[in-house]
Write a protein that holds these residues in place. Sequence first.
Motif, short mmCIF file in Angstrom:
data_model
loop_
_atom_site.label_atom_id
_atom_site.label_comp_id
_atom_site.label_asym_id
_atom_site.label_seq_id
_atom_site.Cartn_x
_atom_site.Cartn_y
_atom_site.Cartn_z
N GLY A 153 -89.88 42.16 35.63
CA GLY A 153 -90.45 41.74 36.73
C GLY A 153 -91.69 42.34 37.26
N ASP A 154 -92.28 43.07 36.46
CA ASP A 154 -93.59 43.88 37.16
C ASP A 154 -94.42 42.78 37.41
N THR A 155 -94.74 41.84 36.49
CA THR A 155 -95.85 40.63 36.79
C THR A 155 -95.76 40.15 37.89
N PHE A 156 -94.42 39.99 38.73
CA PHE A 156 -94.23 39.36 39.99
C PHE A 156 -94.43 40.28 40.90
N LEU A 157 -94.35 41.60 40.68
CA LEU A 157 -94.73 42.35 41.97
C LEU A 157 -96.28 42.65 41.96
N ALA A 158 -96.90 42.24 40.90
CA ALA A 158 -98.34 42.48 40.73
C ALA A 158 -98.85 41.43 41.58
N LEU A 159 -98.17 40.38 42.08
CA LEU A 159 -98.81 39.30 42.94
C LEU A 159 -98.89 40.03 44.31
N GLU B 123 -82.76 53.24 39.46
CA GLU B 123 -83.83 53.97 40.13
C GLU B 123 -84.92 52.97 40.16
N ARG B 124 -85.38 52.42 39.05
CA ARG B 124 -86.54 51.31 39.29
C ARG B 124 -86.27 50.00 39.88
N GLN B 125 -84.92 49.85 39.71
CA GLN B 125 -84.39 48.24 40.26
C GLN B 125 -84.38 48.55 41.91
N TYR C 4 -84.86 40.84 38.46
CA TYR C 4 -84.09 39.46 38.88
C TYR C 4 -82.39 39.78 39.16
N ARG C 5 -81.91 39.42 40.23
CA ARG C 5 -80.33 39.66 40.62
C ARG C 5 -79.90 38.01 40.92
N PRO C 6 -79.02 37.37 40.17
CA PRO C 6 -78.66 36.26 40.66
C PRO C 6 -77.74 36.35 41.95
N ASP C 7 -77.34 37.47 42.31
CA ASP C 7 -76.64 37.56 43.48
C ASP C 7 -77.54 38.14 44.68
N TYR C 8 -78.57 38.37 44.62
CA TYR C 8 -79.61 38.81 45.73
C TYR C 8 -79.62 37.77 46.64
N LYS C 9 -79.64 38.19 47.98
CA LYS C 9 -79.87 37.00 49.08
C LYS C 9 -80.94 37.65 49.77
N ARG D 229 -86.21 16.74 42.43
CA ARG D 229 -85.02 16.17 41.81
C ARG D 229 -83.78 16.98 41.47
N GLY D 230 -83.54 17.99 42.01
CA GLY D 230 -82.54 18.87 41.77
C GLY D 230 -82.65 20.17 40.77
N GLN D 231 -84.09 19.98 40.01
CA GLN D 231 -84.40 20.81 38.95
C GLN D 231 -84.73 22.27 39.36
N ALA D 232 -84.16 23.05 40.29
CA ALA D 232 -84.70 24.18 40.90
C ALA D 232 -83.54 24.90 41.61
N ILE D 233 -83.75 26.06 41.64
CA ILE D 233 -82.81 26.95 42.37
C ILE D 233 -83.58 27.70 43.36
N PRO D 234 -83.00 27.87 44.66
CA PRO D 234 -83.85 28.64 45.76
C PRO D 234 -84.07 29.86 45.37
N ALA D 235 -85.19 30.45 45.72
CA ALA D 235 -85.55 31.74 45.35
C ALA D 235 -85.36 32.74 46.44
N GLN D 236 -84.87 33.69 46.23
CA GLN D 236 -84.38 34.91 47.20
C GLN D 236 -85.76 36.17 47.17
N GLY D 237 -86.50 36.05 46.08
CA GLY D 237 -87.37 36.96 46.21
C GLY D 237 -88.53 36.89 45.14
N PRO D 238 -89.23 37.79 44.77
CA PRO D 238 -90.48 37.48 43.83
C PRO D 238 -90.13 37.55 42.51
N PHE D 239 -88.87 37.99 42.01
CA PHE D 239 -88.56 37.91 40.53
C PHE D 239 -88.15 36.85 39.94
N GLY D 240 -88.61 36.52 38.91
CA GLY D 240 -88.08 35.24 38.26
C GLY D 240 -86.98 35.43 37.12
N PRO D 241 -86.18 34.55 36.78
CA PRO D 241 -84.90 34.56 35.88
C PRO D 241 -85.42 35.18 34.81
#
Length: 629
Positions: A526-532, A566-568, A421-426, A404-416
Amino acid sequence: MRPAAHKAGGVVVCEIRILDVMRRGFARAAGLAALLGAFSLTVAAQTAQPTKTLRYSFRVAETGFDPAQISDRYSKTVAAGIFEAPLEFAYLARPYQLRPSTAAAMPEISEDFKTLTFRIKPGIYFSDDPAFGGKKRELTAADYIYSIKRHYDPALNSRNLYLLENVQILGLSELRKELMAAKKPFDYDREVEGLQLLDRYTFRVKLGVGDPRFINQFADSAFLGAMAREVVEYYGEKKIMEHPVGTGPYRLAEWRRSSRIVLEKNPNYREELYDEQPPADADPVLKAQAAKLKGRRLPLTERVEIAIIEENQPRWLSFLRHEADVLEEVPSEYVSIATPNGKLAPNLAKEGMRSVRFPYPEVAFSYFNMEDPVVGGYTPEKVALRRAISLAVDIDKEIRLPRRGQAIPAQGPFGPGTFGYRPDYKSEMSEYNLPKAKALLDLYGYVDKNGDGWRDLPDGKPLVIEYATQPDSQSRQLIEQWQKNMDALGVRIEFKTAKWPENLKSANAGKLMMWGVSWVATAPDGDTFLALGDGRAKGQANKSRFDLPAYNELYQKQKLLPNGPERQALMEQAAKLMIAYMPYKITVHRLFTDLAQPWVIGFDRNVFIRDFWQYVDIDTEQLKKQQAR
């Protein structure tokens, strides 16, 4: 009630009369005694303060409450109110801030991040329990050492062990392997270099890997909350899931599995006062409420009643009927009714309700079991199958219809809201291209070989995808989209429905081919997402069982670096490998709206604090007026 009754002069007079009447005859005395009992109850009822109870619901059932054995969000939410870690996140502070909880101050941390020294406040006590033999039990540094060791006990199969093994607490992994090889029980009394008891209230953690963000784990009370050893030994490792005993503001009062959870104030909870500071741009109403609550003793709410309501409509209607005080995460099909165009609906605003809208630091995804003979594997044709399935998923339609419109497309594994997380990453993660998906399957031999209209495996065997799901309405709507997507691709898909705890158990054991869930950060990183995708976390965070050496190396390298370019860069390199091999089809980052009734004071959403209840007050007078209508 008796002490209160003796304060009333009328009660004293009545008691004198009863003594006189008793001399005259038993029958009349009994009658007046009954009258006195009723009168005393009335006086007590008039003088007693109503219990401040917060009522709300989970949409998924819990599994238990032992920090060493749980990994699901709902069980951890309950555990977070019972157990305490040394640190915590400030409830209203933005950006998010760590502060001491049971610790006397922030820990001393060495320059290389390999040594952390914690000193615990004296005079903190566990909730009373038969395991303590009628004595008050003080929290000590040894309790934290014991609680950390429990995650290394193979008998408990901790789903969060990877978080500790990533930093290599010196000697613990070696002890675990030694005892497993010898088929001996875990030795909790064996001293290791990585956990040192300096005195009754001080302990030191020594790491093989200096992680600048490991300190965040000590703010997760549902992970590193203190457990008393005698409680575990009293109830046993299996029953301890039902008998959580901690030092937190609440204790478990009632538990009807998958139905109802009740928490009540821990009488032994120390004196902690409300001192929350909203940010400058906070809602003016929240600012005023926080100022009003300043200096009040925690927990503000004395009782928490949690119902398990898996279907969205009953949860929504329960809130509208004022049977719930807070509705966390308004179901997507009702968001446009509750907050049309992002603003609270006039009828709800007129009642005095409040809404809080926020992006969650999470990813929603469907994972592929990399050890499954159909969808798993690292050879080109297996990668092609997963990428083709991914390309056939219409994320825009998923967002418009079931979400119902309550989401945005994910471009990668990092959460907002997390570093990385980079809002401009595609990336290709969100790409929907059905012709490209079909061409990819054709190229690698996934074609219809027997003329039944469905694609087969390259060796001619039937290609059948099995997707695990739950019986709630949201899951049904999501799998309808999966059915349409796979039908369009010519891939047969079958759905296996079970309750969420059952699916979680099967996922941890590697028995599911595919499953759609979400993963939430417990700290703003974002480490917890890379742990996936970390190979060492297979069966824990890594439900897909993805294990790629190049990815594992990048994952470990980024952990050593402070936040910065560097970490990014390393994190994004790891993300590209995850996207290329596609062990996860990460679809969206969900947007949520919470609602609070007008008598709920001080409510806000801090995504890194599960047990918000202690910071929320209930205006009982306003609630009584509503109930009287």
